[in-house]
Structure formats: C-alpha cells, structure tokens
Design an enzyme around this catalytic site. Structure first.
Site, PDB file in Angstrom:
ATOM      1  N   HIS A 247       0.840  -1.199   0.000  1.00 15.38           N
ATOM      2  CA  HIS A 247       0.000   0.000   0.000  1.00 15.38           C
ATOM      3  C   HIS A 247       0.874   1.246   0.000  1.00 15.38           C
ATOM      4  O   HIS A 247       1.987   1.240   0.533  1.00 15.38           O
ATOM      5  CB  HIS A 247      -0.998  -0.002   1.161  1.00 15.38           C
ATOM      6  CG  HIS A 247      -0.409   0.021   2.534  1.00 15.38           C
ATOM      7  ND1 HIS A 247      -0.087   1.191   3.186  1.00 15.38           N
ATOM      8  CD2 HIS A 247      -0.092  -0.975   3.392  1.00 15.38           C
ATOM      9  CE1 HIS A 247       0.384   0.911   4.392  1.00 15.38           C
ATOM     10  NE2 HIS A 247       0.396  -0.400   4.548  1.00 15.38           N
TER      11      HIS A 247
ATOM     12  N   ASP B 241       6.144   1.698   6.788  1.00 16.80           N
ATOM     13  CA  ASP B 241       4.909   0.938   6.512  1.00 16.80           C
ATOM     14  C   ASP B 241       4.123   1.735   5.482  1.00 16.80           C
ATOM     15  O   ASP B 241       3.463   2.700   5.838  1.00 16.80           O
ATOM     16  CB  ASP B 241       4.141   0.746   7.818  1.00 16.80           C
ATOM     17  CG  ASP B 241       2.776   0.107   7.625  1.00 16.80           C
ATOM     18  OD1 ASP B 241       2.493  -0.350   6.507  1.00 16.80           O
ATOM     19  OD2 ASP B 241       2.006   0.091   8.597  1.00 16.80           O
TER      20      ASP B 241
ATOM     21  N   GLU C 274      -4.998   2.004   2.521  1.00 15.03           N
ATOM     22  CA  GLU C 274      -5.079   0.707   3.213  1.00 15.03           C
ATOM     23  C   GLU C 274      -5.378   0.912   4.679  1.00 15.03           C
ATOM     24  O   GLU C 274      -6.180   0.194   5.274  1.00 15.03           O
ATOM     25  CB  GLU C 274      -3.746  -0.047   3.047  1.00 15.03           C
ATOM     26  CG  GLU C 274      -3.738  -1.442   3.670  1.00 15.03           C
ATOM     27  CD  GLU C 274      -3.204  -1.480   5.105  1.00 15.03           C
ATOM     28  OE1 GLU C 274      -3.296  -2.524   5.744  1.00 15.03           O
ATOM     29  OE2 GLU C 274      -2.713  -0.446   5.610  1.00 15.03           O
ATOM     30  N   GLU C 275      -4.685   1.896   5.279  1.00 13.42           N
ATOM     31  CA  GLU C 275      -4.807   2.111   6.721  1.00 13.42           C
ATOM     32  C   GLU C 275      -6.259   2.444   7.055  1.00 13.42           C
ATOM     33  O   GLU C 275      -6.877   3.287   6.420  1.00 13.42           O
ATOM     34  CB  GLU C 275      -3.887   3.265   7.166  1.00 13.42           C
ATOM     35  CG  GLU C 275      -2.414   3.066   6.819  1.00 13.42           C
ATOM     36  CD  GLU C 275      -1.740   1.989   7.670  1.00 13.42           C
ATOM     37  OE1 GLU C 275      -2.397   1.423   8.571  1.00 13.42           O
ATOM     38  OE2 GLU C 275      -0.552   1.709   7.411  1.00 13.42           O
TER      39      GLU C 275
ATOM     40  N   ASP D 246      -0.220   4.399   1.039  1.00 17.00           N
ATOM     41  CA  ASP D 246      -0.560   5.418   2.037  1.00 17.00           C
ATOM     42  C   ASP D 246       0.152   5.160   3.361  1.00 17.00           C
ATOM     43  O   ASP D 246       0.654   4.074   3.617  1.00 17.00           O
ATOM     44  CB  ASP D 246      -2.074   5.460   2.269  1.00 17.00           C
ATOM     45  CG  ASP D 246      -2.621   4.132   2.803  1.00 17.00           C
ATOM     46  OD1 ASP D 246      -2.240   3.080   2.270  1.00 17.00           O
ATOM     47  OD2 ASP D 246      -3.406   4.160   3.768  1.00 17.00           O
TER      48      ASP D 246
ATOM     49  N   ASP E 240       3.718  -6.506   3.665  1.00 13.25           N
ATOM     50  CA  ASP E 240       3.166  -5.578   4.652  1.00 13.25           C
ATOM     51  C   ASP E 240       2.783  -6.331   5.918  1.00 13.25           C
ATOM     52  O   ASP E 240       1.621  -6.603   6.158  1.00 13.25           O
ATOM     53  CB  ASP E 240       1.931  -4.883   4.068  1.00 13.25           C
ATOM     54  CG  ASP E 240       1.366  -3.828   5.007  1.00 13.25           C
ATOM     55  OD1 ASP E 240       2.125  -3.293   5.829  1.00 13.25           O
ATOM     56  OD2 ASP E 240       0.160  -3.548   4.906  1.00 13.25           O
TER      57      ASP E 240
HETATM   58 ZN   LIG Z   1       0.957  -1.502   6.260  1.00 14.41          ZN
END
Ligand SMILES: [Zn+2]
Length: 267
Positions: free
Chosen positions: A76, A106, A139-140, A78, A163
C-alpha cells in the site's frame, strides 16, 4: 547470485518517504511510482478509485518475463498520520524520522524492496517470471484501496503482500475471516415487584438462547465470542430490551458461515 545495491535501495526508500502520502492523499506517490515503474520497463495502468477513497489512484504494473509463470507483488502507498513533511535521518545504520512524524516504512519499505529486486534482476539480466505489481491507496483504516482495486487486470493466481510486522523473514500464509453479529432482543417491561408475570425478560430469553449456543473454541480453525451485552434500566423493571454483540472467526469460509448461521438461528 543477485546483489542488492544497498545505497540505491536506501536512496530510493528515503526518496519515497519524503513524498507525503497520508491515507486518501496518495496522488503524488501514485504518480511518482507510475513514472518510476514506466522507466523500469513496466506497462503501467492508473486505476481510478472513488473520490472518497483517495485523491489518487491504484497502480497496476506488469513486466513480462521469459519464465512461464507469474506472481503478484503488492504494497500500500498510504501512511498513517502524522505523515506530512517527513524528514528521514540515518543513525548507526538505522533509518528513523526526525521525531515529529512517522517514518513511513509501513509500507514504503515493501515498495522499495520490490523495486530494488527488479533493478537487480535487470542489471544482472536474469530470467524472471512475469511480475505484476498492485500498489494500493488507502489501506490504513480499512483496506479501501484493495476493495476498489480493479481485479480484472490481475492474471496470476498467487500473490505476496509485503506488509506485516514481526521478525524479518516472517511469512503470514492465512488469515481468518470475521463476522460480527448484533442481536437486539425485545421483551416486555413490567414492574418486577408488583406484576412480574406481565413482563417478558429480555435477558432470560437471551440466556436460554446462549446456553444452547456453541461458543469460544469451536474447532482448530474457528472461534466465536459474545463480547458485549447492554441492557436494563432499573432492578425493579423486567428487562424490556437487550443488545448483544458477538463475533465469529474462521480460517475456513464455509465454517464461518455455518457458525454465524448457528448463532443467528439460536438467537
Ligand atoms: Zn501496512
């Protein structure tokens, strides 16, 4: 034997984390990655997502290989907050943020790792499988980018998502599906001292159901739990209403459905 170019990898990672990309604001990073992947020889598709998901787009990129087979690699784009104006610093071989923001490792460490692997393959002219990349927005907080990813582009039947936490080398190969059940049980209120026989106690109805219900560890793949009960106003009123919130999880979709059906029917 391929050789990771450590300086190239670190430089790219540092460059990526300096592109602001808090969730829903991934336009700049999606644009930058699309250009970089194009330069690496990928065919790049910018896949639109609804405005409320992101101001950017999901990225699908494909690099045909000479080996018959393919794989999807996914990350991801973001980050969580605070992720604006990240200033990375390198101290004793560890990359950190200056302190007032997150670093953004991340999931940009995954993106940097994938692209470094591709650069290694290319600089050493190695045969490879067809590589499909799926880089997602937002994603978050709920996997919204993946939810809106146009899967018609994907041809491979296997994927690696870079991830996860845990020690380096950790591989997660299964995750449970989960369903939440909210049960509202209606009884009939009555004065518990003067006329209890006129009432129907919501909690007694619930208790009857729950004693019939399979809960907690169902089998090695499946669990179920009642986590929240809310009801009642006073000790002298037969409980008129009760809310129960429960969940079921399973690594097996059929077992999850069966457990949820069992709980709903028993209520
Ligand atoms: Zn992540």
């Amino acid at each position: 034997m391929t050789h990771i170019n450590r300086d190239r990898l670190v430089d790219h990672f540092i460059q990526l984390v300096q592109i602001d990309s808090e969730s829903r604001n991934e336009k700049a990073i999606a644009q930058a990655l699309s250009e970089q992947l194009g330069e690496l020889g990928f065919t790049v598709h910018k896949l639109p997502v609804p405005d409320e998901v992101s101001n950017g787009f999901n990225v699908y990129a494909r690099l045909k290989g000479s080996i018959e087979d393919s794989i999807v690699l996914s990350c991801h784009m973001d980050t969580v907050t605070p992720g604006i104006g990240i200033e990375p610093i390198i101290e004793d071989g560890i990359i950190r943020s200056k302190g007032n923001t997150i670093l953004g490792g991340d999931d940009k460490s995954g993106i940097a790792a994938i692209m470094e692997a591709v650069r290694c393959i290319q600089s050493e002219n190695l045969d490879h499988k067809t590589i499909e990349l799926a880089f997602t927005v937002h994603e978050e907080g709920g996997l919204f980018g993946s939810e809106h990813f146009d899967m018609s582009f994907i041809t491979s039947d296997k994927a690696i998502v870079l991830d996860t936490g845990g020690p380096i080398g950790t591989i997660v190969n299964a995750a449970p599906g989960q369903q939440k059940i909210v049960a509202n049980i209606k009884g009939r209120p009555a004065h518990a001292g003067l006329a209890p026989e006129e009432g129907i106690s919501a909690i007694q109805v619930a208790a009857d159901a729950i004693t019939q219900m399979k809960l907690l560890r169902i089998d090695e793949e499946t669990t179920a739990n009642i986590g929240i009960v809310e009801g009642g106003n006073a000790t002298n009123i037969v409980m008129p209403e009760l809310k129960i919130v429960a969940e079921a999880r399973s690594l097996n979709g059929d077992k999850l459905d069966a457990q949820v059906n069992h709980m709903v029917e028993t209520f």
